[in-house]
Design an enzyme around this catalytic site. Structure first.
Site, short mmCIF file in Angstrom:
data_model
loop_
_atom_site.label_atom_id
_atom_site.label_comp_id
_atom_site.label_asym_id
_atom_site.label_seq_id
_atom_site.Cartn_x
_atom_site.Cartn_y
_atom_site.Cartn_z
CD GLU A 58 6.63 -4.07 5.09
OE1 GLU A 58 5.48 -4.55 5.03
OE2 GLU A 58 7.61 -4.59 4.55
NE ARG A 62 12.13 -4.03 -0.32
CZ ARG A 62 11.10 -4.58 -0.94
NH1 ARG A 62 10.81 -4.23 -2.16
NH2 ARG A 62 10.37 -5.48 -0.32
CB THR A 86 13.25 -5.10 3.24
OG1 THR A 86 12.09 -4.64 2.54
CG2 THR A 86 14.08 -5.92 2.24
CE LYS A 146 6.61 -9.99 3.22
NZ LYS A 146 7.31 -8.68 3.12
C1 3PG Z 1 7.79 -6.28 -2.06
O1 3PG Z 1 8.62 -7.11 -1.81
O2 3PG Z 1 8.06 -5.25 -2.70
C2 3PG Z 1 6.46 -6.46 -1.47
O3 3PG Z 1 6.18 -7.78 -1.32
C3 3PG Z 1 5.41 -5.81 -2.29
O4 3PG Z 1 5.15 -6.55 -3.39
P1 3PG Z 1 4.18 -5.93 -4.48
O5 3PG Z 1 4.95 -4.82 -5.16
O6 3PG Z 1 3.88 -7.08 -5.40
O7 3PG Z 1 2.97 -5.40 -3.77
#
Ligand code: 3PG
Length: 226
Positions: A58, A62, A86, A146
């Site tokens: 994934e 971002r 995202t 999720k």
């Molecule tokens: C995020 O939004 O970056 C993901 O949910 C991953 O979260 P994490 O860094 O706590 O694994």
């Protein structure tokens, strides 16, 4: 690198949320949540994860490099199943599909995003944090969701509580999942996979330490509790 692709574990064209529910857990217990700062990292990173047995990737939208990273992996690493994460808007869905993403992940659920993903042929794993959001996504035909941000919104007690009214729903807890707590989540009957960023640490990517990424991927593959 020779990687055998099991056709039964492949996402079909025009896959939907039910296909994701079937295929992603079959490919491994952990979905790496990836932030790519430099598109040149995308291919070596994808190959490092695949070498460690992690094939579902994934790439979060971002960073400015994210779409180019998805495109590079989709084009040159067919052994990986690359998705875009995202996603927040219909435009994100169209951009992800155009870049070659095979699936989409979003932090939340909205009917507009779900419709845009359907139009773009992108199976969506939408984020939920409450019972009402589970009901909204389920009413839109999705039963693989999720839980985000998993530990902040309730963690294991919430996952266990959701199993009562939503016994038919499978979750991918993401946000705060670690190698230490992942086995407890994966042991829940309503947890199909977990997501997390720990497989792709920013400092390892910056340093091009692909061996470290492969080692983290290999360890993640062993996390599922029998
Ligand atoms: C995020 O939004 O970056 C993901 O949910 C991953 O979260 P994490 O860094 O706590 O694994």
């Amino acid at each position: 690198m020779a990687v055998t692709i099991d056709p039964a574990a492949a996402l079909p064209k025009r896959a939907d949320n039910a296909d994701l529910r079937r295929v992603l857990p079959a490919l491994g217990p952990v979905i790496p949540v990836i932030v790519v700062e430099d598109a040149a990292h995308a291919l070596p990173l994808a190959r490092a994860l695949v070498a460690g047995g992690v094939r579902v990737l994934e790439v979060t939208l971002r960073t400015p490099a994210a779409l180019a990273a998805v495109e590079a992996i989709a084009r040159a690493a067919p052994e990986a199943v690359v998705g875009a994460g995202t996603l927040r808007t219909p435009a994100d869905a169209r951009a992800a599909a155009a870049a070659g993403a095979r699936f989409a992940v979003s932090p939340g659920y909205s009917p507009a995003l779900a419709a845009a993903c359907r139009d773009a042929g992108l199976p969506l794993l939408p984020g939920v944090a409450t019972a009402s959001e589970v009901m909204a996504a389920a009413a839109d035909g999705m039963s693989f969701l999720k839980l985000f941000p998993a530990t902040a919104v309730g963690g294991l007690p919430l996952i266990k509580a959701l199993a009562g009214p939503f016994a038919d729903v499978a979750f991918c807890p993401t946000g705060g999942i670690t190698p230490d707590n992942a086995p407890q989540f994966l042991a829940q009957p309503n947890v199909a996979v977990v997501g997390g960023s720990w497989l792709t640490p920013a400092d390892a990517l910056r340093a091009g330490d692909w061996a470290r990424v492969t080692a983290l991927a290999r360890a993640a593959g062993a996390l599922r509790v029998a």
